[in-house]
Motif scaffolding. Sequence first.
Motif, short mmCIF file in Angstrom:
data_model
loop_
_atom_site.label_atom_id
_atom_site.label_comp_id
_atom_site.label_asym_id
_atom_site.label_seq_id
_atom_site.Cartn_x
_atom_site.Cartn_y
_atom_site.Cartn_z
N PHE A 71 0.83 -1.21 0.00
CA PHE A 71 0.00 0.00 0.00
C PHE A 71 0.86 1.25 0.00
O PHE A 71 0.46 2.28 -0.52
CB PHE A 71 -0.91 -0.02 1.24
N ALA A 72 2.06 1.15 0.56
CA ALA A 72 2.92 2.33 0.66
C ALA A 72 3.59 2.68 -0.66
O ALA A 72 4.08 3.78 -0.82
CB ALA A 72 4.00 2.11 1.73
N GLN A 73 3.63 1.73 -1.63
CA GLN A 73 4.31 2.02 -2.88
C GLN A 73 3.45 2.91 -3.76
O GLN A 73 2.25 2.73 -3.88
CB GLN A 73 4.61 0.70 -3.63
N PRO A 74 4.04 3.91 -4.41
CA PRO A 74 3.27 4.78 -5.32
C PRO A 74 2.72 3.97 -6.47
O PRO A 74 3.42 3.13 -7.06
CB PRO A 74 4.28 5.82 -5.78
N GLU B 282 -1.46 5.26 11.62
CA GLU B 282 -2.60 5.89 10.96
C GLU B 282 -2.22 7.29 10.47
O GLU B 282 -2.62 7.72 9.37
CB GLU B 282 -3.77 5.97 11.93
N LEU B 283 -1.47 8.02 11.28
CA LEU B 283 -1.03 9.36 10.86
C LEU B 283 -0.12 9.29 9.64
O LEU B 283 -0.21 10.13 8.74
CB LEU B 283 -0.31 10.04 12.02
N GLU B 284 0.75 8.29 9.60
CA GLU B 284 1.68 8.19 8.48
C GLU B 284 0.96 7.81 7.20
O GLU B 284 1.46 8.10 6.10
CB GLU B 284 2.76 7.16 8.81
N ARG B 285 -0.21 7.17 7.30
CA ARG B 285 -0.98 6.87 6.09
C ARG B 285 -1.40 8.18 5.39
O ARG B 285 -1.50 8.22 4.16
CB ARG B 285 -2.22 6.05 6.44
N TYR B 286 -1.65 9.21 6.16
CA TYR B 286 -2.05 10.48 5.55
C TYR B 286 -0.87 11.18 4.90
O TYR B 286 -1.07 12.09 4.09
CB TYR B 286 -2.70 11.37 6.60
N THR B 287 0.35 10.78 5.23
CA THR B 287 1.51 11.35 4.54
C THR B 287 1.48 10.98 3.06
O THR B 287 1.90 11.77 2.20
CB THR B 287 2.80 10.85 5.20
N LEU B 288 0.99 9.77 2.75
CA LEU B 288 0.86 9.37 1.34
C LEU B 288 -0.11 10.28 0.60
O LEU B 288 0.13 10.68 -0.55
CB LEU B 288 0.40 7.91 1.27
N LEU B 289 -1.21 10.63 1.27
CA LEU B 289 -2.18 11.52 0.63
C LEU B 289 -1.62 12.92 0.47
O LEU B 289 -1.90 13.61 -0.52
CB LEU B 289 -3.47 11.54 1.46
N VAL B 290 -0.85 13.37 1.46
CA VAL B 290 -0.23 14.69 1.36
C VAL B 290 0.75 14.73 0.18
O VAL B 290 0.82 15.71 -0.57
CB VAL B 290 0.48 15.05 2.68
N ALA B 291 1.52 13.66 0.00
CA ALA B 291 2.47 13.61 -1.11
C ALA B 291 1.74 13.61 -2.46
O ALA B 291 2.18 14.27 -3.41
CB ALA B 291 3.35 12.36 -0.99
N ASP B 292 0.61 12.88 -2.55
CA ASP B 292 -0.16 12.90 -3.80
C ASP B 292 -0.72 14.29 -4.08
O ASP B 292 -0.73 14.75 -5.23
CB ASP B 292 -1.31 11.89 -3.70
N GLY C 5 7.36 14.30 -7.18
CA GLY C 5 7.41 12.87 -7.46
C GLY C 5 8.36 12.13 -6.53
O GLY C 5 8.07 11.02 -6.08
N ASP C 6 9.51 12.75 -6.24
CA ASP C 6 10.44 12.13 -5.29
C ASP C 6 9.83 12.09 -3.89
O ASP C 6 10.00 11.10 -3.16
CB ASP C 6 11.76 12.91 -5.27
N GLU C 7 9.11 13.15 -3.51
CA GLU C 7 8.47 13.14 -2.20
C GLU C 7 7.39 12.08 -2.11
O GLU C 7 7.15 11.51 -1.04
CB GLU C 7 7.87 14.52 -1.91
N GLN C 8 6.74 11.78 -3.22
CA GLN C 8 5.74 10.71 -3.22
C GLN C 8 6.39 9.37 -2.93
O GLN C 8 5.86 8.55 -2.17
CB GLN C 8 5.01 10.69 -4.56
N LYS C 9 7.57 9.13 -3.52
CA LYS C 9 8.30 7.90 -3.23
C LYS C 9 8.79 7.89 -1.78
O LYS C 9 8.75 6.86 -1.10
CB LYS C 9 9.47 7.75 -4.19
N ILE C 10 9.27 9.06 -1.32
CA ILE C 10 9.74 9.15 0.06
C ILE C 10 8.59 8.90 1.03
O ILE C 10 8.78 8.28 2.09
CB ILE C 10 10.39 10.52 0.31
N LEU D 293 8.65 6.39 4.07
CA LEU D 293 8.39 6.81 5.45
C LEU D 293 7.31 5.94 6.10
O LEU D 293 7.41 5.60 7.28
CB LEU D 293 7.95 8.27 5.47
N PHE D 294 6.29 5.58 5.32
CA PHE D 294 5.25 4.70 5.86
C PHE D 294 5.83 3.34 6.22
O PHE D 294 5.52 2.76 7.27
CB PHE D 294 4.12 4.56 4.86
N GLN D 295 6.68 2.82 5.36
CA GLN D 295 7.33 1.54 5.66
C GLN D 295 8.18 1.64 6.92
O GLN D 295 8.14 0.76 7.79
CB GLN D 295 8.19 1.10 4.47
N GLN D 296 8.95 2.73 7.03
CA GLN D 296 9.82 2.89 8.19
C GLN D 296 9.00 3.04 9.47
O GLN D 296 9.36 2.50 10.52
CB GLN D 296 10.71 4.11 7.99
#
Length: 400
Positions: free
Chosen positions: A20-23, A73-83, A266-271, A275-278
């Motif tokens: 789920f964390a992969q773009p 749960e908070l880190e899941r929203y980091t993916l949405l912020v990157a998108d 795009g790099d931040e989306q991968k990061i 970050l979610f994985q970490q």
Amino acid sequence: MLKPGISLYLAAVLCPFLGFAQPRASEGGVSRTGPPLNFRNSPRVHELIRAGGLYLSLADALELTIENNLDIELERYTLLVADTDLLRARGGGTVRGMNFTLAEAPTGVGGPLSPVLTNPAATGSATAGSSVTTNALELGVLGSPQTNLSMQGTIAQSNGTSVPVFDPAIVGQLNWTHQTTPQSNSVTTGTPSLISETTLANAGIQRGFSTGAVAGLMFNNSHQALNSLRTAYNPYTGSNLGLNVSQPLLRGFGLGLNRRFIRIAGDEQKIGGLLFQQQLIASVYGVIRLYTDFVALYQDVKVKQESVMTAERLLSDVSAQVEEGTLAPVEQTRANAQVFSTRQDLANSQGLLEEQEAILKNVLTRQGNEDLEVRAAHIIPTDTLEIPPQDNIQPIQDLV
């Protein structure tokens, strides 16, 4: 068992979440819609409560962490912020950056790379009871270490000229003006008061391009009416249609310059996926450590209880021998001191166990002790600590 099978279990549990964390390239950078916020515990928490006890294995603890831990749960929203940042950059906006801070699990009674605070009960001789700090603030068990993985702050720095707006923009203007002007000389206008009505109606579309060019198509209209008697052309209507294209040739020219924020986003989306994985790995590691320390404290309490029972039996035997006159009365005093020493050790161990239990509940649930059923239940670990018969140490040559 804690050690056997943990690797396979973690692989089976974490793989869906790491995926789920992969773009996802098929989405084309369109932001995902996040689920609504839910601060209720998952049903699994209440399913594990039986007869007032929360029967918890290490596998259950890991599943509850992934389902309920607020840091994950908070880190899941980091993916949405990157998108969202990527979508903003594709429209010609600057990136707003993302949070690179990860929250680890609380240190707990033991803490990382430190032994659990347990003192063995004294046996065989009268010694002073162990004195162990049981205040959570003094122990620092509630502290959650944070790791900031950013090297240059929240927003990635990028110097250069401003980027044109890539999103097409429809612009328009509609204006009506009525003006009355007294005239000091009516010869020029033929009227003592000049009344004018002006109407403007303009519309157009503008867009910027990656090369730095900006194109705009505008259609302008104006209408003016006067009460002047000296004007030959009244009312007056004027319209014009124009296409304007501007392309810088030096400063602000080039695809690489004007698309730099898109590459950064795009790099931040991968990061964000990394970050979610970490965060997931850090939370799982912290829960394994907290659960292992809790099992050690749980078994330590049982040992202290056995020590109290042994000391009480010893006091009973010594008291009987003192009454018969086979032992001196000082032995009864020594045995009585031994009982109180072991009871103090037991009270210290129970206090540490309760503190570790509260920390573990807070990590595994979203409401913590605010859930009355969870507050009333005591955690009963179903896994035990076992020391392997031998350590499988690989030669250094195989590790290189």
